[in-house]
Scaffold this motif. Structure first.
Motif, mmCIF file in Angstrom:
data_model
loop_
_atom_site.group_PDB
_atom_site.id
_atom_site.type_symbol
_atom_site.label_atom_id
_atom_site.label_comp_id
_atom_site.label_asym_id
_atom_site.label_seq_id
_atom_site.Cartn_x
_atom_site.Cartn_y
_atom_site.Cartn_z
ATOM 1 N N VAL A 165 9.488 12.781 2.127
ATOM 2 C CA VAL A 165 8.311 12.002 1.752
ATOM 3 C C VAL A 165 7.523 11.672 3.010
ATOM 4 C CG1 VAL A 165 7.483 9.889 0.653
ATOM 5 C CG2 VAL A 165 9.548 11.016 -0.207
ATOM 6 N N PRO A 166 6.233 11.993 3.048
ATOM 7 C CA PRO A 166 5.435 11.693 4.239
ATOM 8 C C PRO A 166 5.122 10.206 4.338
ATOM 9 C CG PRO A 166 4.025 12.555 2.511
ATOM 10 C CD PRO A 166 5.430 12.640 1.986
ATOM 11 N N SER A 167 4.666 9.798 5.497
ATOM 12 C CA SER A 167 4.234 8.418 5.676
ATOM 13 C C SER A 167 2.947 8.188 4.882
ATOM 14 C CB SER A 167 3.981 8.143 7.159
ATOM 15 O OG SER A 167 3.422 6.865 7.348
ATOM 16 N N MET A 168 2.942 7.116 4.092
ATOM 17 C CA MET A 168 1.762 6.778 3.294
ATOM 18 C C MET A 168 1.471 5.297 3.427
ATOM 19 S SD MET A 168 2.195 9.050 -0.202
ATOM 20 C CE MET A 168 3.960 8.787 -0.428
ATOM 21 N N ARG A 169 0.194 4.945 3.314
ATOM 22 C CA ARG A 169 -0.199 3.542 3.409
ATOM 23 C C ARG A 169 0.150 2.811 2.115
ATOM 24 N NH1 ARG A 169 -2.910 7.427 6.556
ATOM 25 N NH2 ARG A 169 -4.008 7.865 4.605
ATOM 26 N N PRO A 170 0.450 1.511 2.207
ATOM 27 C CA PRO A 170 0.696 0.741 0.989
ATOM 28 C C PRO A 170 -0.600 0.470 0.248
ATOM 29 C CG PRO A 170 0.669 -0.724 2.878
ATOM 30 C CD PRO A 170 0.558 0.674 3.425
ATOM 31 N N TRP B 176 -5.225 6.544 0.243
ATOM 32 C CA TRP B 176 -4.263 7.516 -0.248
ATOM 33 C C TRP B 176 -4.012 8.617 0.772
ATOM 34 C CZ3 TRP B 176 -5.464 8.641 -6.147
ATOM 35 C CH2 TRP B 176 -5.258 7.454 -6.874
ATOM 36 N N LYS B 177 -2.971 9.391 0.498
ATOM 37 C CA LYS B 177 -2.557 10.487 1.388
ATOM 38 C C LYS B 177 -3.709 11.455 1.619
ATOM 39 C CE LYS B 177 0.426 13.065 3.648
ATOM 40 N NZ LYS B 177 -0.629 13.908 4.273
ATOM 41 N N SER B 178 -3.889 11.832 2.871
ATOM 42 C CA SER B 178 -4.956 12.782 3.210
ATOM 43 C C SER B 178 -4.561 14.195 2.765
ATOM 44 C CB SER B 178 -5.216 12.762 4.710
ATOM 45 O OG SER B 178 -4.165 13.421 5.391
ATOM 46 N N LYS B 179 -5.528 15.097 2.893
ATOM 47 C CA LYS B 179 -5.285 16.489 2.506
ATOM 48 C C LYS B 179 -4.771 17.331 3.664
ATOM 49 C CE LYS B 179 -8.588 16.421 -1.306
ATOM 50 N NZ LYS B 179 -9.825 16.980 -1.901
ATOM 51 N N SER B 180 -4.445 16.697 4.773
ATOM 52 C CA SER B 180 -3.863 17.441 5.887
ATOM 53 C C SER B 180 -2.526 18.035 5.443
ATOM 54 C CB SER B 180 -3.648 16.517 7.093
ATOM 55 O OG SER B 180 -2.752 15.473 6.765
ATOM 56 N N GLY B 181 -2.292 19.260 5.858
ATOM 57 C CA GLY B 181 -1.092 19.950 5.397
ATOM 58 C C GLY B 181 -1.340 20.773 4.151
ATOM 59 N N GLY B 182 -2.586 20.727 3.646
ATOM 60 C CA GLY B 182 -2.918 21.514 2.464
ATOM 61 C C GLY B 182 -3.276 20.647 1.279
ATOM 62 N N ARG C 253 -0.661 12.047 -3.667
ATOM 63 C CA ARG C 253 -1.754 11.257 -4.237
ATOM 64 C C ARG C 253 -1.490 10.948 -5.713
ATOM 65 N NH1 ARG C 253 -4.270 14.669 -0.688
ATOM 66 N NH2 ARG C 253 -4.719 16.253 -2.261
ATOM 67 N N LYS C 254 -0.838 11.857 -6.400
ATOM 68 C CA LYS C 254 -0.486 11.610 -7.805
ATOM 69 C C LYS C 254 0.527 10.471 -7.924
ATOM 70 C CE LYS C 254 -1.497 16.016 -10.071
ATOM 71 N NZ LYS C 254 -0.925 17.149 -10.841
ATOM 72 N N TRP C 255 1.452 10.412 -6.966
ATOM 73 C CA TRP C 255 2.408 9.306 -6.990
ATOM 74 C C TRP C 255 1.709 7.973 -6.749
ATOM 75 C CZ3 TRP C 255 7.026 9.074 -8.961
ATOM 76 C CH2 TRP C 255 7.808 10.224 -9.057
ATOM 77 N N GLN C 256 0.739 7.976 -5.839
ATOM 78 C CA GLN C 256 -0.013 6.744 -5.593
ATOM 79 C C GLN C 256 -0.870 6.369 -6.803
ATOM 80 O OE1 GLN C 256 -1.486 8.380 -1.758
ATOM 81 N NE2 GLN C 256 -0.788 6.468 -0.828
ATOM 82 N N GLU C 257 -1.411 7.370 -7.479
ATOM 83 C CA GLU C 257 -2.163 7.119 -8.703
ATOM 84 C C GLU C 257 -1.260 6.522 -9.779
ATOM 85 O OE1 GLU C 257 -4.720 9.682 -11.994
ATOM 86 O OE2 GLU C 257 -4.539 10.427 -9.944
ATOM 87 N N LYS C 258 -0.032 6.997 -9.848
ATOM 88 C CA LYS C 258 0.941 6.467 -10.814
ATOM 89 C C LYS C 258 1.187 4.977 -10.581
ATOM 90 C CE LYS C 258 5.931 6.635 -11.728
ATOM 91 N NZ LYS C 258 5.967 6.610 -13.202
ATOM 92 N N VAL C 259 1.270 4.581 -9.296
ATOM 93 C CA VAL C 259 1.469 3.162 -8.979
ATOM 94 C C VAL C 259 0.332 2.331 -9.555
ATOM 95 C CG1 VAL C 259 1.560 1.467 -7.105
ATOM 96 C CG2 VAL C 259 2.840 3.605 -6.910
#
Length: 330
Positions: free
Chosen positions: A153-158, A178-184, A192-198
């Motif tokens: 799991v990458p580092s993500m902001r709260p 939310w998570k940036s698009k770096s890395g693809g 980002r979907k996980w953050q949307e779920k929250v």
């Protein structure tokens, strides 16, 4: 996942002939600005900064920081929003520096923020700051807790949740980066979907009569959000049943300048900075703040360039006025 939580309440030591609010006056609206201010580090190099700021060859120093701080405060003074949500702030020291400048009459018109909250995760270089003219209370930090993915799991902001108290009215604000698009783009979309779920889970648990405002840099264009058969935007709980999906409204859908966005990439505008509410009538006004100093000749964001010591941010700020007459009393 460890995290650092910070909340500070402070008051300027100056005298006023009147207060901002009292029990007999409650404004009809609340103005909010959200802005990704682009890698805003202070001048102290503690090893947590991005490499270009902490390298021994980096030109970054106290004078450059103070110039950038003055530029930021000049824009804040120009906007004069009741609440300011900023992404990519390094630490709470910067918030004190901003507040001291504004409260000491920086520029022609000083603007007082009496309250603020700041949060970032331990492994992050940058966090989210919220400054408010009105009382902040009941601050919560929501992190994605994932145990089902097969990759690290990458580092993500709260997601920072808090209440803004305006007289006898409450606005519940959710500050996002939310998570940036770096890395693809495809590879990062799952996070980002996980953050949307929250957010979907939180919004689903609240009354639709409450004023809930999700604001920030979502790193997701308005066209990339799912919609139902009526064309309404959905916060989706993709890992659960559809009944947990939540219909939300974005002022981008009614924004008159269809060609303007907040982030300019690969010669085209993206609308990745957002305000979301549960009812359209909660929004009185929305705009992209494309001031002359914030834009280049072609209208694109005048991004900050470290080695030239010039520019502001690679994002334009967005402005929203919330209709408090629709708010539910606590």
């Amino acid at each position: 996942m460890k995290r650092n939580h910070f909340i500070f309440l402070f008051f300027a030591l100056i005298f006023f002939s009147c207060s901002f609010e009292n029990d007999f006056f409650v404004p009809n609206d609340l103005s909010i600005v959200s802005w990704n201010v682009q890698t805003f580090f202070d001048s102290t190099k503690n090893g947590d900064e991005y490499y270009e700021f902490r390298s021994s060859k980096s030109p970054w120093n106290e004078q450059m920081y103070l110039k950038r701080l003055d530029n930021l405060c000049a824009i804040i003074s120009k906007v004069k929003s009741d609440v300011l949500v900023m992404q990519e702030i390094e630490n709470e020291k910067i918030i004190f520096d901003i507040s001291n400048r504004l409260n000491n009459g920086f520029g022609k018109n000083n603007w007082l923020y009496k309250y603020f909250s700041f949060g970032k995760n331990e492994q992050s270089c940058i966090g989210i700051a919220i400054l408010s003219k009105y009382e902040i209370r009941n601050v919560k930090f929501h992190n994605v807790d994932i145990k089902t993915e097969s990759v690290e799991v990458p580092s993500m902001r709260p997601i920072v949740e808090l209440e803004i108290v305006v007289g006898n009215k409450i606005v519940r604000l959710f500050a996002n980066h939310w998570k940036s698009k770096s890395g693809g783009e495809i590879e990062s979309e799952k996070w980002r979907k996980w953050q949307e779920k929250v957010l979907a889970n939180i919004f689903q648990s609240k009354s639709d009569n409450e004023i809930l405002v999700a604001a920030g840099d979502f790193n997701k264009d308005i066209r990339e959000f799912d919609r139902n058969e009526f064309g309404e935007i959905l916060f989706k709980d993709f890992s659960s049943e559809e009944t947990k999906n939540v219909v939300v409204y974005s002022p981008w859908d009614d924004f008159e300048d269809k060609d303007l966005g907040t982030y300019y990439f690969d010669s085209s505008w993206e609308k990745i900075d957002h305000f979301f509410v549960m009812k359209k009538e909660f929004i009185k006004e929305f705009d992209v703040l494309s001031f002359e100093e914030l834009t280049n000749d072609d209208g694109s964001p005048n991004k900050f360039e470290l080695y030239k010591n010039k520019g502001y941010s690679d994002h334009l700020p967005i402005f929203c006025r919330i209709n408090l007459t629709k708010a539910v009393n606590p």
